[in-house]
Design an enzyme around this catalytic site. Sequence first.
Site, PDB file in Angstrom:
ATOM      1  N   LYS A   1      77.184  69.168  63.377  1.00  0.00           N
ATOM      2  CA  LYS A   1      76.879  68.172  64.409  1.00  0.00           C
ATOM      3  C   LYS A   1      76.455  68.840  65.709  1.00  0.00           C
ATOM      4  O   LYS A   1      75.554  68.358  66.405  1.00  0.00           O
ATOM      5  CB  LYS A   1      78.101  67.282  64.641  1.00  0.00           C
ATOM      6  CG  LYS A   1      78.429  66.388  63.438  1.00  0.00           C
ATOM      7  CD  LYS A   1      79.537  65.401  63.747  1.00  0.00           C
ATOM      8  CE  LYS A   1      80.913  66.040  63.628  1.00  0.00           C
ATOM      9  NZ  LYS A   1      81.326  66.279  62.242  1.00  0.00           N
ATOM     10  N   LYS A   2      77.081  69.954  66.069  1.00  0.00           N
ATOM     11  CA  LYS A   2      76.708  70.640  67.306  1.00  0.00           C
ATOM     12  C   LYS A   2      75.338  71.307  67.175  1.00  0.00           C
ATOM     13  O   LYS A   2      74.555  71.331  68.125  1.00  0.00           O
ATOM     14  CB  LYS A   2      77.774  71.674  67.671  1.00  0.00           C
ATOM     15  CG  LYS A   2      79.106  71.046  68.082  1.00  0.00           C
ATOM     16  CD  LYS A   2      78.918  70.100  69.247  1.00  0.00           C
ATOM     17  CE  LYS A   2      80.176  69.322  69.582  1.00  0.00           C
ATOM     18  NZ  LYS A   2      79.951  68.350  70.669  1.00  0.00           N
TER      19      LYS A   2
ATOM     20  N   SER B   1      81.642  71.141  59.110  1.00  0.00           N
ATOM     21  CA  SER B   1      81.625  69.789  59.652  1.00  0.00           C
ATOM     22  C   SER B   1      81.424  69.794  61.161  1.00  0.00           C
ATOM     23  O   SER B   1      80.600  69.040  61.700  1.00  0.00           O
ATOM     24  CB  SER B   1      82.936  69.077  59.300  1.00  0.00           C
ATOM     25  OG  SER B   1      82.977  67.779  59.853  1.00  0.00           O
TER      26      SER B   1
ATOM     27  N   ARG C   1      86.065  65.644  50.541  1.00  0.00           N
ATOM     28  CA  ARG C   1      87.197  66.470  50.966  1.00  0.00           C
ATOM     29  C   ARG C   1      88.486  65.672  50.916  1.00  0.00           C
ATOM     30  O   ARG C   1      89.531  66.154  50.479  1.00  0.00           O
ATOM     31  CB  ARG C   1      86.971  66.995  52.394  1.00  0.00           C
ATOM     32  CG  ARG C   1      85.912  68.076  52.518  1.00  0.00           C
ATOM     33  CD  ARG C   1      85.564  68.325  53.978  1.00  0.00           C
ATOM     34  NE  ARG C   1      86.721  68.728  54.764  1.00  0.00           N
ATOM     35  CZ  ARG C   1      86.754  68.748  56.090  1.00  0.00           C
ATOM     36  NH1 ARG C   1      85.690  68.347  56.768  1.00  0.00           N
ATOM     37  NH2 ARG C   1      87.830  69.153  56.726  1.00  0.00           N
TER      38      ARG C   1
ATOM     39  N   THR D   1      87.275  61.181  72.447  1.00  0.00           N
ATOM     40  CA  THR D   1      86.548  60.990  73.702  1.00  0.00           C
ATOM     41  C   THR D   1      85.898  59.616  73.764  1.00  0.00           C
ATOM     42  O   THR D   1      85.906  58.949  74.810  1.00  0.00           O
ATOM     43  CB  THR D   1      85.482  62.083  73.871  1.00  0.00           C
ATOM     44  OG1 THR D   1      86.122  63.364  73.917  1.00  0.00           O
ATOM     45  CG2 THR D   1      84.688  61.890  75.154  1.00  0.00           C
TER      46      THR D   1
ATOM     47  N   ASP E   1      77.059  72.725  75.364  1.00  0.00           N
ATOM     48  CA  ASP E   1      78.068  71.726  75.018  1.00  0.00           C
ATOM     49  C   ASP E   1      79.408  72.413  74.841  1.00  0.00           C
ATOM     50  O   ASP E   1      79.496  73.646  74.752  1.00  0.00           O
ATOM     51  CB  ASP E   1      77.684  70.988  73.730  1.00  0.00           C
ATOM     52  CG  ASP E   1      78.449  69.678  73.541  1.00  0.00           C
ATOM     53  OD1 ASP E   1      79.275  69.336  74.409  1.00  0.00           O
ATOM     54  OD2 ASP E   1      78.214  69.001  72.526  1.00  0.00           O
ATOM     55  N   LYS E   2      80.451  71.580  74.790  1.00  0.00           N
ATOM     56  CA  LYS E   2      81.809  72.040  74.532  1.00  0.00           C
ATOM     57  C   LYS E   2      82.389  71.209  73.409  1.00  0.00           C
ATOM     58  O   LYS E   2      82.157  70.001  73.330  1.00  0.00           O
ATOM     59  CB  LYS E   2      82.654  71.866  75.807  1.00  0.00           C
ATOM     60  CG  LYS E   2      84.105  72.371  75.715  1.00  0.00           C
ATOM     61  CD  LYS E   2      85.103  71.392  75.165  1.00  0.00           C
ATOM     62  CE  LYS E   2      85.162  70.070  75.874  1.00  0.00           C
ATOM     63  NZ  LYS E   2      86.203  69.144  75.261  1.00  0.00           N
ATOM     64  N   HIS E   3      83.139  71.844  72.512  1.00  0.00           N
ATOM     65  CA  HIS E   3      83.835  71.094  71.463  1.00  0.00           C
ATOM     66  C   HIS E   3      85.302  71.482  71.472  1.00  0.00           C
ATOM     67  O   HIS E   3      85.650  72.653  71.579  1.00  0.00           O
ATOM     68  CB  HIS E   3      83.256  71.390  70.079  1.00  0.00           C
ATOM     69  CG  HIS E   3      84.027  70.703  68.985  1.00  0.00           C
ATOM     70  ND1 HIS E   3      83.848  69.376  68.676  1.00  0.00           N
ATOM     71  CD2 HIS E   3      85.015  71.153  68.155  1.00  0.00           C
ATOM     72  CE1 HIS E   3      84.673  69.038  67.697  1.00  0.00           C
ATOM     73  NE2 HIS E   3      85.389  70.089  67.369  1.00  0.00           N
ATOM     74  N   SER E   4      86.155  70.460  71.359  1.00  0.00           N
ATOM     75  CA  SER E   4      87.590  70.692  71.269  1.00  0.00           C
ATOM     76  C   SER E   4      88.091  70.199  69.924  1.00  0.00           C
ATOM     77  O   SER E   4      87.606  69.183  69.405  1.00  0.00           O
ATOM     78  CB  SER E   4      88.322  69.956  72.395  1.00  0.00           C
ATOM     79  OG  SER E   4      89.728  69.970  72.180  1.00  0.00           O
TER      80      SER E   4
END
Length: 344
Positions: A126-127, A122, A107, A59, A19-22
């Site tokens: 999730k990833k 955080s 937070r 997204t 996967d990719k996260h931005s």
Amino acid sequence: MRDSGDVLKFPKDKRPLVDKHSTGGIGDKVSLPLAPLLACLGFRVPMISGRGLGITGGTLDKLDSIPGFQTLLPAEKIIEQVQRVGCVICGQTDRMVPADKKIYALRDASGTVPSIPLIVASILSKKLAESLDALVLDVKFGCAAFMQTKAAARKLAKAMVALGNECGVNTRAILTDMNTPLGRAAGNWLEVKESVACLEPLSGSRRHESAHTFPKSSQRGLTSAATAEGQASDLRSLVLDCAAHLLVQTKKIKITGCRAQQRAGRLPEFGQAPQKNGTKCLPPRAQIWPRSRKSFTKDHTAVTVVELRAVKPGYISKCDARLIGEVIRDLGGGRLTKESVIKL
């Protein structure tokens, strides 16, 4: 946090889970062309994405602009689609990482939203719930990014890479400039349209040029030229950059740098990605490909369009991503609060 809810469990398969996260920005549509490209390259991509807040686009908001697209799927459907097609882009289920929602509320109330350790927890919780083999992180810096300076972005990236690797996921990070928008379009539907164009194969000499001249991600803001087919070279380059990192991380290819990018962009894989994106990755009711391909010939979906003309000859020396993001948000393309409704 990961173990506070459901963790996706995939059957054994020779295809790595990646996967990719931005961290988000203006015009950041990389996930849309990247997921089907990775599936074509022999990966499984359970891409759990989020919605935008403030000027940062999400997204899922972009995908919601596609008629019939379903962004909320049960865990069993996510697994089934990833195994059958190779990729899925959807939101997290109610049972995935419930602790994150509660901690985020704390937070917000305690003024610790900018805390790097809590940001890392955080994002990665999730990833990690996706049971990944490899993860690439696109950490933005600049006026339209959460991290304003490159030093702050690097600090966040190092923390996420360290924790990801400690948790057994091969993790890398790249730093990219968000002082200018990514690509040539900003706004939900326009970014979907540009993503489809990005997946179209290049032809002739332009394909050769694209395969051998890749601007560095950190210099993306200085590279705004488009290919002959109207594809933004900075977008295509970043998509290939992410794919190349994952090819190397999973040892699917024993090379690095430009040669890995050439492998990611080489036909027929890149040419197959549009079909995988439209006919397989989307639910049957999503009218994107080929039934509504005509809609991608439209320059816009807005009722009112205003063209801004220069008052005198010249050239663009700066394109402020934050200002563009604020305009999109104020026009209804973004959210001021979590309860705001997006105008698709």
